[in-house]
Design an enzyme around this catalytic site. Sequence first.
Site, PDB file in Angstrom:
ATOM      1  N   ASP A  20     -59.452 -34.131  33.462  1.00 29.59           N
ATOM      2  CA  ASP A  20     -60.346 -34.208  34.632  1.00 29.59           C
ATOM      3  C   ASP A  20     -59.618 -34.726  35.868  1.00 29.59           C
ATOM      4  O   ASP A  20     -60.014 -35.723  36.474  1.00 29.59           O
ATOM      5  CB  ASP A  20     -61.561 -35.083  34.304  1.00 29.59           C
ATOM      6  CG  ASP A  20     -62.463 -34.448  33.263  1.00 29.59           C
ATOM      7  OD1 ASP A  20     -63.399 -33.739  33.663  1.00 29.59           O
ATOM      8  OD2 ASP A  20     -62.221 -34.645  32.061  1.00 29.59           O
ATOM      9  N   HIS A  22     -59.267 -32.887  38.642  1.00 30.21           N
ATOM     10  CA  HIS A  22     -60.121 -32.411  39.748  1.00 30.21           C
ATOM     11  C   HIS A  22     -59.327 -32.210  41.037  1.00 30.21           C
ATOM     12  O   HIS A  22     -59.673 -32.742  42.099  1.00 30.21           O
ATOM     13  CB  HIS A  22     -61.286 -33.375  39.983  1.00 30.21           C
ATOM     14  CG  HIS A  22     -62.347 -33.297  38.935  1.00 30.21           C
ATOM     15  ND1 HIS A  22     -63.387 -32.398  38.984  1.00 30.21           N
ATOM     16  CD2 HIS A  22     -62.516 -33.995  37.773  1.00 30.21           C
ATOM     17  CE1 HIS A  22     -64.162 -32.546  37.923  1.00 30.21           C
ATOM     18  NE2 HIS A  22     -63.651 -33.507  37.165  1.00 30.21           N
ATOM     19  N   ASP A  60     -60.696 -29.240  33.508  1.00 30.44           N
ATOM     20  CA  ASP A  60     -61.011 -29.600  34.901  1.00 30.44           C
ATOM     21  C   ASP A  60     -59.760 -30.038  35.662  1.00 30.44           C
ATOM     22  O   ASP A  60     -59.755 -31.069  36.343  1.00 30.44           O
ATOM     23  CB  ASP A  60     -62.084 -30.688  34.956  1.00 30.44           C
ATOM     24  CG  ASP A  60     -63.484 -30.127  34.767  1.00 30.44           C
ATOM     25  OD1 ASP A  60     -63.621 -28.894  34.717  1.00 30.44           O
ATOM     26  OD2 ASP A  60     -64.440 -30.918  34.662  1.00 30.44           O
ATOM     27  N   ASN A 128     -65.443 -27.161  32.712  1.00 34.96           N
ATOM     28  CA  ASN A 128     -66.612 -26.503  33.283  1.00 34.96           C
ATOM     29  C   ASN A 128     -66.453 -26.224  34.770  1.00 34.96           C
ATOM     30  O   ASN A 128     -67.146 -25.375  35.328  1.00 34.96           O
ATOM     31  CB  ASN A 128     -67.860 -27.362  33.056  1.00 34.96           C
ATOM     32  CG  ASN A 128     -67.741 -28.734  33.689  1.00 34.96           C
ATOM     33  OD1 ASN A 128     -66.781 -29.464  33.445  1.00 34.96           O
ATOM     34  ND2 ASN A 128     -68.704 -29.111  34.513  1.00 34.96           N
ATOM     35  N   HIS A 129     -65.518 -26.921  35.439  1.00 31.87           N
ATOM     36  CA  HIS A 129     -65.291 -26.666  36.863  1.00 31.87           C
ATOM     37  C   HIS A 129     -64.372 -25.472  37.083  1.00 31.87           C
ATOM     38  O   HIS A 129     -64.518 -24.765  38.080  1.00 31.87           O
ATOM     39  CB  HIS A 129     -64.696 -27.907  37.540  1.00 31.87           C
ATOM     40  CG  HIS A 129     -65.707 -28.944  37.885  1.00 31.87           C
ATOM     41  ND1 HIS A 129     -66.163 -29.160  39.167  1.00 31.87           N
ATOM     42  CD2 HIS A 129     -66.371 -29.834  37.114  1.00 31.87           C
ATOM     43  CE1 HIS A 129     -67.050 -30.136  39.170  1.00 31.87           C
ATOM     44  NE2 HIS A 129     -67.195 -30.563  37.928  1.00 31.87           N
ATOM     45  N   HIS A 217     -63.890 -30.079  25.750  1.00 31.20           N
ATOM     46  CA  HIS A 217     -64.405 -30.422  27.082  1.00 31.20           C
ATOM     47  C   HIS A 217     -65.904 -30.133  27.090  1.00 31.20           C
ATOM     48  O   HIS A 217     -66.349 -29.065  27.493  1.00 31.20           O
ATOM     49  CB  HIS A 217     -63.689 -29.611  28.161  1.00 31.20           C
ATOM     50  CG  HIS A 217     -63.975 -30.065  29.560  1.00 31.20           C
ATOM     51  ND1 HIS A 217     -63.117 -30.868  30.279  1.00 31.20           N
ATOM     52  CD2 HIS A 217     -65.033 -29.850  30.375  1.00 31.20           C
ATOM     53  CE1 HIS A 217     -63.622 -31.108  31.466  1.00 31.20           C
ATOM     54  NE2 HIS A 217     -64.798 -30.493  31.551  1.00 31.20           N
ATOM     55  N   HIS A 245     -64.209 -34.107  30.010  1.00 36.58           N
ATOM     56  CA  HIS A 245     -65.474 -33.934  30.735  1.00 36.58           C
ATOM     57  C   HIS A 245     -66.156 -35.256  31.064  1.00 36.58           C
ATOM     58  O   HIS A 245     -66.720 -35.397  32.144  1.00 36.58           O
ATOM     59  CB  HIS A 245     -66.440 -33.031  29.957  1.00 36.58           C
ATOM     60  CG  HIS A 245     -67.714 -32.768  30.705  1.00 36.58           C
ATOM     61  ND1 HIS A 245     -67.736 -32.113  31.922  1.00 36.58           N
ATOM     62  CD2 HIS A 245     -69.008 -33.082  30.431  1.00 36.58           C
ATOM     63  CE1 HIS A 245     -68.983 -32.028  32.346  1.00 36.58           C
ATOM     64  NE2 HIS A 245     -69.767 -32.610  31.462  1.00 36.58           N
ATOM     65  N   HIS A 247     -66.199 -38.887  32.434  1.00 39.61           N
ATOM     66  CA  HIS A 247     -65.298 -39.477  33.423  1.00 39.61           C
ATOM     67  C   HIS A 247     -64.996 -40.953  33.191  1.00 39.61           C
ATOM     68  O   HIS A 247     -64.054 -41.477  33.779  1.00 39.61           O
ATOM     69  CB  HIS A 247     -65.884 -39.292  34.832  1.00 39.61           C
ATOM     70  CG  HIS A 247     -65.656 -37.915  35.379  1.00 39.61           C
ATOM     71  ND1 HIS A 247     -65.602 -37.644  36.724  1.00 39.61           N
ATOM     72  CD2 HIS A 247     -65.452 -36.723  34.749  1.00 39.61           C
ATOM     73  CE1 HIS A 247     -65.384 -36.354  36.910  1.00 39.61           C
ATOM     74  NE2 HIS A 247     -65.306 -35.773  35.718  1.00 39.61           N
TER      75      HIS A 247
END
Length: 707
Positions: A20, A22, A60, A128-129, A217, A245, A247
């Site tokens: 994650d 991002h 992610d 998922n992002h 995830h 996933h 955080h």
Amino acid sequence: MSTADALDDENTFKILVATDIHLGFMEKDAVRGNDTFVTLDEILRLARGNEVDFILLGGDLFHENKPSRKTLHTCLELLRKYCMGDRPVQFEILSDQSVNFGFSKFPWVNYQDGNLNISIPVFSIHGNHDDPTGADALCALDILSCAGFVNHFGRSMSVEKIDISPVLLQKGSTKIALYGLGSIPDERLYRMFVNKKVTMLRPKEDENSWFNLFVIHQNRSKHGSTNFIPEQFLDDFIDLVIWGHEHECKIAPTKNEQQLFYISQPGSSVVTSLSPGEAVKKHVGLLRIKGRKMNMQKIPLHTVRQFFMEDIVLANHPDIFNPDNPKVTQAIQSFCLEKIEEMLENAERERLGNSRQPEKPLVRLRVDYSGGFEPFSVLRFSQKFVDRVANPKDIIHFFRHREQKEKTGEEINFGKLITKPSEGTTLRVEDLVKQYFQTAEKNVQLSLLTERGMGEAVQEFVDKEEKDAIEELVKYQLEKTQRFLKERHIDALEDKIDEEVRRFRESRQKNTNEEDDEVREAMTRARALRSQSEESASAFSADDLMSIDLAEQMANDSDDSISAATNKGRGRGRGRRGGRGQNSASRGGSQRGRDTGLETSTRSRNSKTAVSASRNMSIIDAFKSTRQQPSRNVTTKNYSEVIEVDESDEEEDVFPTTSKTDQRWSSTSSSKIMSQSQVSKGVDFESSEDDDDDPFMNTSSLRRNRR
């Protein structure tokens, strides 16, 4: 695992674990725009400094499904900087790589490519992002994989059954079976686990000699009855689960006493929401594996922006705050100011000696003003901290606990969900849609569409920018309902149709597989429609543009040579005719010019509206159309319907003048007695102003207009 064993690199895998990241989160923010890129730089630097065998990412990597060029460029720049080099890779792949990476055009691990010089391989699943979307089901990781920087694994090609085949790695005497499963909608995956449609394949030889590592995830915390993946669903032969996933950083492995495996939750590498779970210090893990033993070393990240969060309840301080006091607002502001100053002092104290940490921290003060208190202006209050915090606009969050009423039915307390998010998670779009319709009054409930389908369509529209997702879902479910009614041969009575629609909708809701198929088909249509629009937008070449300019220039010359009249009439006499005696053609069709074999395709701005209106008829109209035989009256009615859609009073202002050529035709044809069908067709001609914008108008028509 002892220290001596951990340092025995000859038979020990060293893996840097992160998830994650991002990349690109708030990249347009002046203060926080580079946070994700700086943290990725630190993570890759740690990997190179610790001489890891490979990097393992839990999804992610990107925040947006379609990351910007800046984000992609920076990611490729950093991967090339840290992951390429002459240092040899010390482990080998034993599994069939065409199975592990079969969806790629280059189905082999990147460090075995003779055209690449990889020193630190990166293995990653999608989250998922950054999950695959579009007609070709591609994601941003596929771009990195095609470029040779990332080994994208754990992708499922089927929505009915999942077979997870491991990537088999060996270094010395240590063998790892690396399983991966990219993000799948939680409810669908939950149902597949329940129906035993998920299978984790194991090596045929020496099953007990492999260390089984699984990367997933999904939602770990419970968001609903099926909107998460229970740990008990996973196979008990797994040794360690890397859970992405979520955080909140819980990177220290914890044992599941029922399944007897360990779970490590690395958490996000950057703060993406101002929630309690994000306030936990961020870490990555250095995982050492030798034989069947492991050790996870926590490595703190020093470039992550500080985040401090505190809650205060005004009702717990009756000696300071009295809601009846006219100056209570000033007292609350002073109290909040004092609390924020304390958090800023703590941030300054922790930042001492760490020059790599961003100067401005993130601060969130949550104020519960239950008990008759009133909130004050956050915008005005935050002006005092513009130069001291990274989030001045949302430095204070007011909320209050509502009194619980006696429940007459199932109700959702949105205030509680929003003000107290669970462990760093936030509400999802599809959940909000579902909860809204569950608690809505009866007169605003969906009667034809399904809540689940609408939720997923809205999610595709919001999260993945599929602009046609909602429209295509509505069209598909409407078409399916119309087909159902036609097959049942129900009388065209509104009450009976409503009852049949309700029964059909209930039967679809009970059949979850059928509803899944509906949503998938609608999303496939939306993605295909987007792909077609993108292809058509890029179909014009330089020659096409030159021909458009030439046609426009010739049309402009024609307009300059003919003076415009002030007649504002509509219907007869408007648009391009190509000469007297020419047969009229309805808008959107084709018309044949006099003494020529060429057909001129006519276009109109309103043609799409007319077609769409006739196609998207109501259920009752569609049902009636199959029960009635066509007649002359029906044809006349169809013309009037098209006229009603195409005609608008605004057209008189848009096209106020006609050319002399139009007037000449109008004066000639006005002496004739026209039938009703001719009048209906007459309004379908385009105006002369449309000719200027029509790049497909042939040369012969232009010459006739000049004459």
